[in-house]
Write an enzyme that holds these catalytic residues in place. Sequence first.
Site, short mmCIF file in Angstrom:
data_model
loop_
_atom_site.label_atom_id
_atom_site.label_comp_id
_atom_site.label_asym_id
_atom_site.label_seq_id
_atom_site.Cartn_x
_atom_site.Cartn_y
_atom_site.Cartn_z
N GLU A 54 0.82 -1.22 0.00
CA GLU A 54 0.00 0.00 0.00
C GLU A 54 0.85 1.27 0.00
O GLU A 54 0.51 2.26 0.64
CB GLU A 54 -0.96 0.02 1.21
CG GLU A 54 -1.96 -1.11 1.19
CD GLU A 54 -3.02 -0.99 2.29
OE1 GLU A 54 -2.76 -0.32 3.30
OE2 GLU A 54 -4.11 -1.56 2.12
N GLU A 62 -6.94 -7.30 -0.98
CA GLU A 62 -7.57 -7.18 0.33
C GLU A 62 -9.04 -6.81 0.21
O GLU A 62 -9.39 -5.66 -0.04
CB GLU A 62 -6.84 -6.13 1.20
CG GLU A 62 -5.44 -6.55 1.56
CD GLU A 62 -4.82 -5.67 2.66
OE1 GLU A 62 -5.55 -4.90 3.32
OE2 GLU A 62 -3.60 -5.78 2.83
#
Length: 852
Positions: free
Chosen positions: A184, A253
């Site tokens: 991320e 995710e």
Amino acid sequence: MKLSSLSIVTTIMLLISLQSKMAIAANVTYDRRSLIIDGQRKLLISASIHYPRSVPSMWPGLVQLAKEGGADVIESYVFWNGHELSPDNYYFEERYDLVKFVKIVQQAGMYMILRIGPFVAAEWNYGGIPVWLHYVPGTVFRTDNAPFKHYMQKFTTYIVSLMKQENLFASQGGPIILSQIENEYGYYEQAYGDGGKAYAMWAARMALSQNIGVPWIMCQQDDAPDPVINTCNSFYCDQFTPNSPNKPKIWTENWPGWFKTFGSRSPHRPAEDVAFAVARFFQKGGSVQNYYMYHGGTNFGRTAGGPFITTSYDYDAPIDEYGLARPPKWGHLKELHGAIKLCEHALLNSNPTLLSLGPLQEVDVYTDSSGACAAFIANVDDKSDAVVEFRNMTYHLPAWSVSILPDCRNVVFNTGNVGTQTSIVEMVAEDLRSSAVPPNEDLKVLQWEVYVEKAGLWAEADFNNTGFVDHINTTKDTTDYLWHTTSLYVDEKEAFLRNGSKLILSVESKGHALHAFVNQKFQGSASGNGSVFSFKLETPISLKAGMNEIALLSMTVGLQTAGPHYEWLGAGVTSVEVQGFSSGTVNLSASTWMYKIGVQGEHLSIYKADGLNRVNWLSTINPPKKQPLTWYKVVVDPPSGNEPVGLDMIQMGKGLAWLNGEEIGRYWPRKSSNFEKCVDKCDYRGKFYPDKCDTGCGEPTQRWYHIPRSWFKPIGNVLVIFEEIGGDPTQIRFSRRKTSRICTLVSEDHPSVGVKSWGVASSKDNNAEVTARLSCPDNSHISTITFASFGNPFGSCGSYSKGHCHYPNSSSVVEKICLSKDQCTVQLSEENFPKGLCPGTVRRLAVEAVCG
Ligand SMILES: *[C@@H]1O[C@H](CO)[C@@H](O)[C@H](O)[C@H]1NC(C)=O
Ligand SMILES: *[C@@H]1O[C@H](CO)[C@@H](O)[C@H](O)[C@H]1NC(C)=O
Ligand SMILES: *[C@@H]1O[C@H](CO)[C@@H](O)[C@H](O)[C@H]1NC(C)=O
Ligand SMILES: *[C@@H]1O[C@H](CO)[C@@H](O)[C@H](O)[C@H]1NC(C)=O
Ligand SMILES: *[C@@H]1O[C@H](CO)[C@@H](O)[C@H](O)[C@H]1NC(C)=O
Ligand SMILES: *[C@@H]1O[C@H](CO)[C@@H](O)[C@H](O)[C@H]1NC(C)=O
Ligand SMILES: *[C@@H]1O[C@H](CO)[C@@H](O)[C@H](O)[C@H]1NC(C)=O
Ligand SMILES: *[C@@H]1O[C@H](CO)[C@@H](O)[C@H](O)[C@H]1NC(C)=O
């Protein structure tokens, strides 16, 4: 032992077959549609299970339950700070036995996605980066910085080499089909200026240079350079497009729930919405979807990130913290996966045709060259159900739902209709008992041993300083605790000593929590909360004439896990004043403070077998209550039965707990505010956000603390508690996590996978039957039917009621089929129930049963 020649031959053959099985390398490539493994397109359901968040004895069961739930892949991060304890000092034992975990996945016949990071965030302490690295001179995390890149590359290479050495990459015949570098970073790349971009590109190149033979991914990284695949993390990823037309659409995710912080409410994401998001993703061309988390597990010891992430990392995931399938989420998603897999060939081998079926209704139709056809019909209206027409058939779709038609005709699954079993799970409390050191015949009379620590300097100060130091820089996270001690002289002429007024101690801190003591007496506590770490303690204190000792116990509750330059965020006391002297306020901020790192019992490891005798415990059958800075030790039997165990700490204050030297973790039954919003019933319709469906307002965020069964011995288990502020240890209980009731509610017009047809209002061949299924947990069977109604019953598991339409023989029909069985199936057929009952009513069957 002498092996017979036959068994030698068998053994050799077995070894050869194992070897050859393991040696078959798989060629993992990709194109715009999917991963391609040995020339075959794959549609993959993946499940995050983080190995250090459970124990090795749980791993095979968790992996198996994920497989049974329809997962093809297990995903895990690699936890750097659990593995490299100090530079070049590696640890891969017990919960950190990564190789063992990957091999368990392999043995289950599943694939593995290894997200090396090695920065991971993950609500894990310091985002997974070892704290020591912050103190390597010149290091700045996650940017174009020589020391950071050196250590990151070294650890990445170490993990890759370990996996290669064990032949664990698919290119070597192992299960690992994808690997991730960084995590991320796209969120923060800008914040690091030019160094951000340079670092991201370096990370990608460094990963590629590892030659692992399978593709690399970078999640939330729009500029991931070819051939690294950029992937999506979110509650919904159907609108995501990779940064190049030849990369597949991967969702690393999908959050089926959310994490908790001490003092927060409990978030829940409804199964219907999770299923909706997944179905939309595959409808819109996705090919790999991972649940983050599928099993969240437990942040044992001090591994929780923070500040304030709870010890439980349950995450409202399909498998609960304790390792049990969570109804109805686990079962509903299992049925979803079954339905999607029926469409796999058509999905992966054709381009969809999108048709609008209404203002907020649409269908994507996939027809492959063999003529096989699969369709996903979506109603994205977040309020209203819809009736749509598709290929001369009429379909009813609940609001915010997707129907899956693997043959473009029959609905096998609708995300909004939960037909799977639900249940009521209870924590069944049991007094602590001991048969090992009975003070008398009564097992319930426990022999406690108690050690009360001194507040402040429990030994000579580690150092003295004028003013304050940064907490984290001082402890380097070797402990949560840092004592600050100073003395304050009070003239006997001070008016407050006679006029009875109180002085006020005022402490400001950058975080995370603090307890104040004066002359060895506890005065008060304060702490930050989920979003605001800094806080102010204002508490009345009693001082005496002459010298007074002020001791402040500052503490961290898990280190920051992410954010630009997060490693520089400090913690600890920044100001101390005492108000109410005749001269006004006394500012102690520039006084000389004596510092002691940690608390004594922790320093001496008195929770471990070899440290237990390092202090003089006081034996008693009446352990003190509301006593701060107290260590409690008690020898106990394991709880009865074989269900998973939670330690009930509701009457304790805050502290740490261990069983047989194993770290249970931080406990803190901190309550969430009564003034926040909670829901009785969650409306799954509409976009989910973490606080949408909270429960537990005004209740402790975490009451029970998971103790894996494998940590217990048959007798003589040593439970050690360090209580910081005071509690009642006699109220500590073991609680067994037990499924007390199972329920199912199915409707004539509701589908469940495996059944051919329903909800096809105008279909003439709608002759298949709806079935209700019940299944008891291991080693139990249906002992009582506590409710059964065919008609229009309503309510939810634990509180069903009959409606105006009710077939009086419902119970006897269900009892006849289900009693004494470990599982049963009741068809809504004419054979079981009258056809003509309540014409015009959509009939349902609700059953509630007890497993015994
Ligand atoms: C792997 O598969 C790709 C295409 O799917 C092919 O181009 C390549 O040659 C294969 N590599 C090996 C080593 O078989
Ligand atoms: C729908 O019905 C029309 C008229 O009866 C017919 O022409 C058409 O082929 C049918 N379409 C499908 C997909 O069955
Ligand atoms: C800190 O100050 C105290 C009191 O003056 C003194 O006794 C002690 O030796 C000092 N400790 C250190 C580490 O300097
Ligand atoms: C956290 O603390 C801040 C500041 O004290 C306060 O405004 C906020 O309401 C608190 N939030 C919660 C969730 O308690
Ligand atoms: C912690 O120490 C480092 C030096 O090692 C210093 O640069 C940094 O500013 C300190 N952090 C805080 C929050 O004081
Ligand atoms: C007691 O004395 C303090 C000064 O030390 C003063 O501030 C306070 O108002 C007095 N309280 C009462 C009740 O007289
Ligand atoms: C207390 O003293 C500290 C250090 O000398 C100073 O920074 C701070 O401003 C003082 N506080 C007040 C309220 O004067
Ligand atoms: C219910 O069961 C009883 C006995 O098994 C039977 O006599 C009766 O006809 C049944 N009632 C209905 C409505 O089917």
